[in-house]
Scaffold this motif. Structure first.
Motif, PDB file in Angstrom:
ATOM      1  N   THR A  94       1.125   4.012  -4.499  1.00  0.00           N
ATOM      2  CA  THR A  94       0.028   4.267  -3.545  1.00  0.00           C
ATOM      3  C   THR A  94       0.575   4.382  -2.125  1.00  0.00           C
ATOM      4  O   THR A  94       1.689   3.988  -1.828  1.00  0.00           O
TER       5      THR A  94
ATOM      6  N   PRO B  95       0.153   2.826   1.721  1.00  0.00           N
ATOM      7  CA  PRO B  95      -0.165   1.435   2.104  1.00  0.00           C
ATOM      8  C   PRO B  95      -1.608   1.320   2.605  1.00  0.00           C
ATOM      9  O   PRO B  95      -1.850   1.078   3.776  1.00  0.00           O
TER      10      PRO B  95
ATOM     11  N   SER C 264       2.816  -6.520   3.824  1.00  0.00           N
ATOM     12  CA  SER C 264       3.267  -6.803   5.182  1.00  0.00           C
ATOM     13  C   SER C 264       2.052  -7.220   6.005  1.00  0.00           C
ATOM     14  O   SER C 264       0.915  -7.061   5.564  1.00  0.00           O
TER      15      SER C 264
ATOM     16  N   GLY D 117       4.213  -3.609   9.756  1.00  0.00           N
ATOM     17  CA  GLY D 117       5.200  -4.687   9.696  1.00  0.00           C
ATOM     18  C   GLY D 117       6.229  -4.423   8.602  1.00  0.00           C
ATOM     19  O   GLY D 117       6.100  -3.480   7.818  1.00  0.00           O
TER      20      GLY D 117
HETATM   21  P1  ADP Z   1      10.487   1.889  -2.506  1.00  0.00           P
HETATM   22  O1  ADP Z   1      10.412   2.880  -3.608  1.00  0.00           O
HETATM   23  O2  ADP Z   1      11.806   1.733  -1.893  1.00  0.00           O
HETATM   24  O3  ADP Z   1       9.932   0.553  -2.899  1.00  0.00           O
HETATM   25  P2  ADP Z   1       8.493   3.391  -0.874  1.00  0.00           P
HETATM   26  O4  ADP Z   1       8.715   3.798   0.526  1.00  0.00           O
HETATM   27  O5  ADP Z   1       8.299   4.449  -1.887  1.00  0.00           O
HETATM   28  O6  ADP Z   1       9.642   2.377  -1.244  1.00  0.00           O
HETATM   29  O7  ADP Z   1       7.222   2.473  -0.829  1.00  0.00           O
HETATM   30  C1  ADP Z   1       6.847   1.725  -1.889  1.00  0.00           C
HETATM   31  C2  ADP Z   1       5.477   1.140  -1.658  1.00  0.00           C
HETATM   32  O8  ADP Z   1       5.450   0.336  -0.491  1.00  0.00           O
HETATM   33  C3  ADP Z   1       4.381   2.157  -1.480  1.00  0.00           C
HETATM   34  O9  ADP Z   1       3.307   1.760  -2.282  1.00  0.00           O
HETATM   35  C4  ADP Z   1       4.036   2.069  -0.012  1.00  0.00           C
HETATM   36  O10 ADP Z   1       2.659   2.332   0.199  1.00  0.00           O
HETATM   37  C5  ADP Z   1       4.308   0.633   0.287  1.00  0.00           C
HETATM   38  N1  ADP Z   1       4.639   0.368   1.704  1.00  0.00           N
HETATM   39  C6  ADP Z   1       5.455   1.084   2.502  1.00  0.00           C
HETATM   40  N2  ADP Z   1       5.508   0.526   3.718  1.00  0.00           N
HETATM   41  C7  ADP Z   1       4.738  -0.588   3.701  1.00  0.00           C
HETATM   42  C8  ADP Z   1       4.407  -1.602   4.637  1.00  0.00           C
HETATM   43  N3  ADP Z   1       4.912  -1.621   5.865  1.00  0.00           N
HETATM   44  N4  ADP Z   1       3.578  -2.595   4.248  1.00  0.00           N
HETATM   45  C9  ADP Z   1       3.075  -2.617   3.000  1.00  0.00           C
HETATM   46  N5  ADP Z   1       3.350  -1.694   2.077  1.00  0.00           N
HETATM   47  C10 ADP Z   1       4.171  -0.683   2.396  1.00  0.00           C
END
Ligand code: ADP
Ligand code: MG
Length: 490
Positions: free
Chosen positions: A165, A167, A208, A217
């Motif tokens: 999803t 965030p 976060s 965050g």
């Molecule tokens: P990864 O695959 O490295 O875990 P992604 O950038 O694809 O990283 O993000 C994974 C998930 O983290 C997604 O669901 C995204 O919405 C969520 N996400 C990204 N940044 C934040 C944030 N600052 N706080 C909370 N959720 C976040």
């Protein structure tokens, strides 16, 4: 609407959910995916990464990805790419996981659901970033081994669809509501059995916090949440922990954490790798996944009615409020129970009220699916019929329902509703002559109330209705009592 704050902080959550696809065989081999077999009896040469083996795409896994994309209104990529995600772990003999990176098969889409906020029902929409196909890894076994670990590769190569999803969630309640809705969609469509204990539906919650209006965050990712209860506890704990850290002057380090249900705490597992650490590159063993529009349309044509489409139809065909329609499409079983009742009694809103009220309350209390409800759709329809033809009051209907549910007295077919009403003496008094006599007696016995009412004190009416209902042993129809009273009092 202003976001709910926790100690002045806004909570931001994004989800990554691994759904195990309901194919018979693995994503790139013909080995079975059945759960619970003896270790390493369901891993073939491809799953064990023996030299010279090559992956072959399972068409059933692709079809399920298309079904998911259609269910959430996403774009199904005409051409998507498999990539190698390189890392070393004993349960990953190839040294890389086949996944999708730059071009996933499902792009965008959204998941909507309703939530109670105060005394309002609000519709929330969580945007999806992507959903990609990938293989699961094997499992390291520690329990039965002393001083060493076992490796079980049965799970290696099991097809997964990872659903990511944006965030978009702002509280643990919202996160759990999203996860429940997603779980409903994948099980409804039938692409995943949804068994959370067996790991068929596992959620990673990225959490976060920030001051409202500030930059996002730094997030910590809680891995492998496999129950809705733990999901809520883990996020609530994590939010409090992060706020405490920040308030104490620390900064949050990006990390992967695990939730321990015994302590109710999250614990850092490792600092988080970045995509660059995985050295992703397109897998030369697999050609691009090409999905023609004709294939997408064929899948669309074969799919059962989706929950949100069905909910829209309930609003249209049965004139139900949107909220009712959504509640009644929580599962195929509830929806078909509702339709059976509504069609049989012709009173959709009453059917909805009964199912969302009396029926749901009892099912929830016993954690039972509606398919095991002791009151059949035909019986509930018959009961509703007896309320609307004025045979019994709502109150009496609840007594009949209670007896049916507890299997007291005669039951089995719709006809028995009438037997129950009869034996319990619950029939409303529909004989006007008999009722008029009672009313006349009560009026004669309460001249003072009559005077007061005629002098303009409408409350005096209550002093008359009470004794009338009592004299009729509760069987008088209140609307009829009112009408007759008005007539007699002018
Ligand atoms: P990864 O695959 O490295 O875990 P992604 O950038 O694809 O990283 O993000 C994974 C998930 O983290 C997604 O669901 C995204 O919405 C969520 N996400 C990204 N940044 C934040 C944030 N600052 N706080 C909370 N959720 C976040
Ligand atoms: Mg992640």
């Amino acid at each position: 609407m202003t976001a709910k704050l926790v100690q002045g902080y806004e909570v931001v959550i994004g989800f990554e959910t691994h759904t195990q696809l309901s194919t018979q065989s693995k994503i790139f081999s013909r080995a079975s995916v059945a759960f619970g077999a003896e270790p390493n009896t369901q891993a073939c040469a491809v799953d064990m990464a023996l030299p010279g083996t090559l992956p072959v795409m399972n068409i059933g896994a692709v079809e399920r990805a298309i079904e998911f994309g259609l269910a959430v209104n996403a774009h199904i990529a005409e051409r998507s790419i498999f990539a190698r995600k390189n890392y070393f772990y004993p349960d990953l003999p190839k040294g890389y996981q086949i996944s999708q990176f730059e071009i996933p098969v499902v792009q965008g889409g959204e998941v909507s659901f309703f939530m109670e906020e105060g005394n309002e029902t609000v519709r929330k929409t969580v945007r999806l970033e992507r959903a990609h196909l990938e293989e699961d890894a094997g499992k390291s076994l520690h329990e039965d081994f002393i001083g060493q670990s076992g490796i079980d590769l049965n799970r290696a190569g099991t097809p997964l669809l990872e659903i990511v999803t944006q965030p978009d969630m702002r509280s643990s309640d919202e996160a759990v509501a999203y996860a429940k809705e997603l779980h409903k969609i994948v099980t409804w469509v039938g692409i995943c059995d949804g068994n959370m204990q067996e790991g068929s539906f596992r959620c990673d919650a990225n959490v976060s916090v920030r001051k409202p209006g500030g930059e996002l965050g730094t997030r910590r990712e809680i891995k492998n949440l496999n129950s809705f209860k733990f999901m809520q506890q883990a996020i609530d704990y994590e939010v409090r922990w992060q706020i405490d850290q920040i308030e104490d002057g620390y900064t949050i380090q990006q990390a992967t954490v695990l939730f321990d249900p015994d302590t109710g705490e999250t614990r850092a597992m490792r600092t988080k790798e970045d995509a660059a650490d995985y050295r992703y590159f397109p897998d030369p063993d697999l050609p691009p996944l090409v999905i023609g529009r004709d294939w997408v349309e064929r899948v669309r044509g074969e799919m059962a009615e989706l929950p949100r489409v069905m909910a829209e139809r309930f609003v249209r065909e049965y004139a139900l409020p949107e909220y009712d329609a959504t509640q009644l499409t929580q599962s195929k079983a509830v929806a078909s129970y509702f339709e059976a009742v509504a069609k049989a009694c012709g009173q959709a809103k009453l059917a909805s009220n009964w199912i969302m009220g009396e029926v749901s309350r009892r099912l929830n209390a016993s954690e039972m699916g509606i398919e095991y409800a002791p009151v059949s759709a035909a019986q509930l329809a018959a009961l509703i019929g007896r309320i609307s033809d004025n045979t019994i009051s709502n109150n009496a209907a609840r007594q009949v329902f209670e007896s049916l549910w507890n299997k007291e007295g005669p039951f089995g077919s719709e006809g028995d509703i009438d037997v129950l009403i009869e034996t319990k003496g619950l029939k409303q008094m529909n004989d006007t002559g008999e009722l008029e006599k009672i009313i006349d007696d009560v009026l004669a016995a309460n001249p003072q109330n009559v005077e007061e009412f005629k002098a303009g004190n409408t409350k005096a009416l209550n002093g008359l209705v009470g004794p009338i209902m009592k004299a009729s042993k509760g069987k008088a129809n209140p609307a009829q009592v009112n009408a007759l009273l008005m007539k007699k009092l002018g």
